[in-house]
Scaffold this motif. Structure first.
Motif, PDB file in Angstrom:
ATOM      1  N   ALA A 508     -79.070  -7.623 -37.205  1.00 57.06           N
ATOM      2  CA  ALA A 508     -79.321  -8.953 -37.766  1.00 57.06           C
ATOM      3  C   ALA A 508     -80.305  -9.752 -36.924  1.00 57.06           C
ATOM      4  CB  ALA A 508     -78.003  -9.703 -37.907  1.00 57.06           C
ATOM      5  N   ASP A 509     -80.183  -9.655 -35.592  1.00 60.51           N
ATOM      6  CA  ASP A 509     -81.057 -10.445 -34.724  1.00 60.51           C
ATOM      7  C   ASP A 509     -82.513 -10.025 -34.843  1.00 60.51           C
ATOM      8  OD1 ASP A 509     -78.915 -11.921 -33.832  1.00 60.51           O
ATOM      9  OD2 ASP A 509     -78.574 -10.678 -32.039  1.00 60.51           O
ATOM     10  N   TRP A 510     -82.742  -8.772 -35.180  1.00 57.61           N
ATOM     11  CA  TRP A 510     -84.127  -8.277 -35.287  1.00 57.61           C
ATOM     12  C   TRP A 510     -84.882  -9.069 -36.343  1.00 57.61           C
ATOM     13  CZ3 TRP A 510     -87.123  -5.517 -38.954  1.00 57.61           C
ATOM     14  CH2 TRP A 510     -88.291  -4.920 -38.438  1.00 57.61           C
ATOM     15  N   PHE A 511     -84.249  -9.346 -37.481  1.00 58.94           N
ATOM     16  CA  PHE A 511     -84.919 -10.090 -38.549  1.00 58.94           C
ATOM     17  C   PHE A 511     -85.111 -11.555 -38.161  1.00 58.94           C
ATOM     18  CE2 PHE A 511     -83.096  -6.438 -40.710  1.00 58.94           C
ATOM     19  CZ  PHE A 511     -84.166  -5.997 -41.468  1.00 58.94           C
ATOM     20  N   ARG A 512     -84.168 -12.113 -37.419  1.00 62.16           N
ATOM     21  CA  ARG A 512     -84.276 -13.515 -37.033  1.00 62.16           C
ATOM     22  C   ARG A 512     -85.366 -13.748 -35.980  1.00 62.16           C
ATOM     23  NH1 ARG A 512     -79.874 -16.587 -38.900  1.00 62.16           N
ATOM     24  NH2 ARG A 512     -78.211 -15.328 -39.840  1.00 62.16           N
ATOM     25  N   SER A 513     -85.870 -12.630 -35.388  1.00 58.35           N
ATOM     26  CA  SER A 513     -86.955 -12.745 -34.401  1.00 58.35           C
ATOM     27  C   SER A 513     -88.334 -12.736 -35.064  1.00 58.35           C
ATOM     28  CB  SER A 513     -86.861 -11.610 -33.379  1.00 58.35           C
ATOM     29  OG  SER A 513     -87.165 -10.362 -33.998  1.00 58.35           O
ATOM     30  N   SER A 514     -88.343 -12.804 -36.423  1.00 57.92           N
ATOM     31  CA  SER A 514     -89.594 -12.822 -37.203  1.00 57.92           C
ATOM     32  C   SER A 514     -90.472 -11.606 -36.898  1.00 57.92           C
ATOM     33  CB  SER A 514     -90.393 -14.109 -36.933  1.00 57.92           C
ATOM     34  OG  SER A 514     -91.469 -14.227 -37.855  1.00 57.92           O
ATOM     35  N   PRO A 515     -89.949 -10.393 -37.139  1.00 60.32           N
ATOM     36  CA  PRO A 515     -90.684  -9.184 -36.752  1.00 60.32           C
ATOM     37  C   PRO A 515     -91.918  -8.945 -37.629  1.00 60.32           C
ATOM     38  CG  PRO A 515     -88.778  -8.621 -38.087  1.00 60.32           C
ATOM     39  CD  PRO A 515     -88.675 -10.105 -37.810  1.00 60.32           C
ATOM     40  N   ARG A 516     -92.844  -8.191 -37.095  1.00 56.68           N
ATOM     41  CA  ARG A 516     -93.999  -7.695 -37.845  1.00 56.68           C
ATOM     42  C   ARG A 516     -93.958  -6.176 -37.736  1.00 56.68           C
ATOM     43  NH1 ARG A 516     -98.856  -9.445 -39.876  1.00 56.68           N
ATOM     44  NH2 ARG A 516    -100.501  -7.857 -39.956  1.00 56.68           N
ATOM     45  N   SER A 517     -93.645  -5.493 -38.836  1.00 51.15           N
ATOM     46  CA  SER A 517     -93.366  -4.054 -38.766  1.00 51.15           C
ATOM     47  C   SER A 517     -93.519  -3.416 -40.142  1.00 51.15           C
ATOM     48  CB  SER A 517     -91.934  -3.826 -38.264  1.00 51.15           C
ATOM     49  OG  SER A 517     -91.534  -2.476 -38.431  1.00 51.15           O
ATOM     50  N   THR A 518     -93.850  -2.142 -40.148  1.00 45.80           N
ATOM     51  CA  THR A 518     -93.904  -1.390 -41.411  1.00 45.80           C
ATOM     52  C   THR A 518     -92.527  -1.312 -42.064  1.00 45.80           C
ATOM     53  OG1 THR A 518     -93.630   0.679 -40.166  1.00 45.80           O
ATOM     54  CG2 THR A 518     -95.870   0.021 -40.729  1.00 45.80           C
ATOM     55  N   ILE A 519     -91.477  -1.503 -41.282  1.00 44.75           N
ATOM     56  CA  ILE A 519     -90.131  -1.507 -41.860  1.00 44.75           C
ATOM     57  C   ILE A 519     -89.993  -2.670 -42.844  1.00 44.75           C
ATOM     58  CG2 ILE A 519     -87.665  -1.776 -41.342  1.00 44.75           C
ATOM     59  CD1 ILE A 519     -88.186  -0.415 -38.661  1.00 44.75           C
ATOM     60  N   VAL A 520     -90.561  -3.818 -42.497  1.00 42.81           N
ATOM     61  CA  VAL A 520     -90.492  -4.985 -43.387  1.00 42.81           C
ATOM     62  C   VAL A 520     -91.243  -4.686 -44.692  1.00 42.81           C
ATOM     63  CG1 VAL A 520     -91.034  -7.435 -43.628  1.00 42.81           C
ATOM     64  CG2 VAL A 520     -90.288  -6.536 -41.404  1.00 42.81           C
ATOM     65  N   THR A 521     -92.397  -4.035 -44.581  1.00 44.49           N
ATOM     66  CA  THR A 521     -93.152  -3.672 -45.782  1.00 44.49           C
ATOM     67  C   THR A 521     -92.341  -2.730 -46.667  1.00 44.49           C
ATOM     68  OG1 THR A 521     -95.216  -3.831 -44.519  1.00 44.49           O
ATOM     69  CG2 THR A 521     -95.315  -2.706 -46.651  1.00 44.49           C
ATOM     70  N   ALA A 522     -91.750  -1.717 -46.050  1.00 44.13           N
ATOM     71  CA  ALA A 522     -90.954  -0.753 -46.812  1.00 44.13           C
ATOM     72  C   ALA A 522     -89.766  -1.436 -47.478  1.00 44.13           C
ATOM     73  CB  ALA A 522     -90.491   0.382 -45.903  1.00 44.13           C
TER      74      ALA A 522
END
Length: 582
Positions: A508-522
């Motif tokens: 959960a914390d990973w998303f709250r850190s505003s990530p930039r990643s291909t995982i978000v695209t997928a």
């Protein structure tokens, strides 16, 4: 055809231990000698063939004559390298892979115009040679040498015939019998089947010059591209005259990849029912089924009896040569259990189930089927349950033991293959070992446009190569545009490269850190597929409010509310989303 083997024309032993095989899948390239042929009398044609071989082996230092076949002015077909062997005559490695080479004893000379223009007998011999190579897997293209390399070959007269289609033997290639009807002539019958009337006369022992036939007489129509002394002129019977026994209808419904399918396709082509643009090949596909349906209709079947799924009677009449392999037993997927489907699986079992539902006329799919369980799968399965007589809660689309056993879903291979990453995954120019593995499979399938590689970064050459694979499977138009789709991907069988088919929950914390990643695209692409997206642009790699709002829609779709549907991913909702491993 009038075939002259290597032994009969006195060929030297090739300086090649083992020819590469399985080439010419695009078609045939026509050649001429470049100088006027001196083999005007047929008794000198074998010597001309030996001269060409000597020049290639001694003058060029090659392992053998470069051409697969040669045709003389008198219509005889000479065996060069032969069938299913890579040519060395096109001038480029790629073209040698793609096209068989056929030499014509023609050349340019003002003093010998008869050696420059094809005779009528030569034209028939060329058609025989092309039909022969098609019987062994050649594609349907006919080109001139100049189409793949800067050259005058095969000369203007022959090249004009390449362009106007007059060298094409056609799909009606004999290999059958015909009952003479009142008023028919031998030439009329020959034109109907696309076989020279002299060939029919020779096979049936009709007397020159009148070739008399009578109403009610049964004539053997020889298969174009086979030796006239072949005891089975309509088939490509192997030594011993054995045929492949019927593997069973369910074997075909399991989408087999087997030499048996290739041999079946070759027989369908020989019978004039091959609808292949490229091939046939070992992977059962829609074009195999369409071709077989054409064969069934020619036997008088209609409706469900001409649906393209082979049956015992039509198979026995097709006489498929023994492919030297066993089809193996047919087995079915055991019922995975009701909870398995409710957990939103992503599995080849779901694809196989969907394929069977389509075959049973129970499809609610607008695209697919594919490996990701969806509402369309459930709606399709509900149609199957209703077909079996169930109603109410027993026809709600969730599979049960009884309905599953009656569907008979073919067991999926235990080999680990990469699941389809989704069409959008490729359009985002991925850099992944999956792309490398895909490219390696395309090379193996002889669908390569690579000059260097393949490598992990998706590129135009990957797309061009994949388009060749789609065409090999029988697709055309936008369905062969090089962007991978579910069906073609499953048929390619890309070895598994990742530890898991889906992304593990990053926390959960990973998303709250505003990530930039291909995982978000997928993740975003999966939300789009589930109808939960609110993106105006994207999705993309940068986590945003649009991602959170879209994810909240997904949570609500799963039945969550309040803080359980606040758009911040959690373990349970993430696992059910099935984000492809990136």
């Amino acid at each position: 055809m009038r075939f002259v083997t290597r032994a009969e024309w006195g060929a030297r032993t090739a300086n090649v231990d083992d020819y590469p095989s399985g080439f010419g899948w695009r078609g045939v390239a026509m050649h001429y000698e470049g100088e006027a042929s001196i083999a005007i009398d047929h008794s000198r044609c074998a010597a001309r063939m030996r001269s060409v071989q000597n020049f290639h082996m001694d003058g060029r230092g090659w392992g053998d004559i470069a051409y697969n076949l040669a045709v003389c002015l008198h219509g005889y077909v000479f065996e060069g390298r032969g069938k299913d062997v890579r040519s060395a005559s096109q001038g480029t490695t790629e073209a040698n892979h793609d096209y068989y080479g056929v030499l014509c004893f023609l050349g340019e000379a003002s003093w010998a115009p008869y050696a420059y223009r094809p005779t009528a007998d030569m034209v028939e011999g060329i058609k025989d040679a092309i039909a022969y190579l098609r019987r062994y897997g050649a594609g349907t293209e006919i080109i001139g040498h100049r189409d793949v390399r800067s050259t005058s070959c095969p000369g203007e007269p022959l090249y004009s015939m390449v362009q106007d289609g007059s060298l094409d033997p056609g799909s009606s290639s004999g290999g059958t019998t015909h009952i003479v009807q009142p008023g028919e002539t031998l030439k009329g019958i020959a034109n109907r089947y696309g076989v020279p009337y002299t060939y029919i006369a020779e096979v049936n022992g009709l007397e020159y010059p009148d070739y008399p036939i009578v109403s009610g007489q049964e004539l053997v129509i020889p298969g174009r591209g086979q030796e006239l002394d072949d005891p089975h002129p309509g088939t490509t019977t192997p030594p011993g005259g054995s045929y492949t026994p019927f593997p069973g209808t369910e074997w075909f419904k399991g989408a087999p990849n087997s030499p048996i399918v290739t041999e079946m396709g070759r027989r369908l082509v020989a019978e004039g029912h091959g609808l292949y643009k490229i091939g046939p090949g070992p992977q059962w596909s829609d074009v195999d089924r369409q071709s077989y349906a054409s064969w069934q209709r020619s036997l008088g079947y209609s409706g469900a009896d001409a649906d393209g799924w082979p049956g015992l009677t039509s198979w026995d009449r097709l006489r498929v040569p023994d492919a030297g392999v066993s089809p193996g037993p047919v087995s079915y997927e055991p019922f995975p259990g009701p909870d398995w489907f409710r957990n939103n699986p992503n599995s080849p079992i779901v694809t196989a189930m969907g394929t069977r539902l389509v075959a049973e006329g129970c499809s609610a799919y607008q695209s697919g089927p594919g490996p990701q369980w969806s509402d369309a799968d459930r709606q399709s399965y509900a149609l199957w349950q209703e077909k079996l007589g169930y109603s109410g809660a027993d026809a709600d689309g969730w599979p049960g033991q009884s309905s599953w056993d009656r569907l008979r879903v073919p067991r999926q291979s235990t080999a680990e293959y990469e699941p389809f990453p989704g069409a959008d995954w490729f359009r985002n120019s991925p850099n992944s070992s999956v792309v490398t593995a895909m490219g390696n499979r395309l090379v193996v399938e002889r669908c390569s446009r690579y000059e260097v590689g393949p490598g992990p970064r998706w590129s135009d050459v990957d797309r061009q190569s994949y388009a060749l694979w789609q065409e090999k499977l029988g697709f055309s138009g936008t369905a062969a545009d090089g962007w991978p789709g579910q069906v073609s991907w499953d048929a390619l069988k890309v070895p598994k490269q990742t530890a898991g088919s889906t992304e593990p929950f990053p926390g959960a914390d990973w998303f709250r850190s505003s990530p930039r990643s291909t995982i978000v695209t997928a993740m975003g692409h999966r939300l789009v597929a589930e109808g939960c997206a609110v993106y105006e642009v994207g999705p993309g790699p940068q986590w945003s409010d649009a991602d959170r709002e879209s994810y909240a829609n997904w949570q609500r779709k799963l039945g969550y509310s309040g803080t359980g549907a606040d758009g911040w991913p959690g373990q349970s909702s993430w696992d059910r989303l099935g984000v492809p491993f990136t």
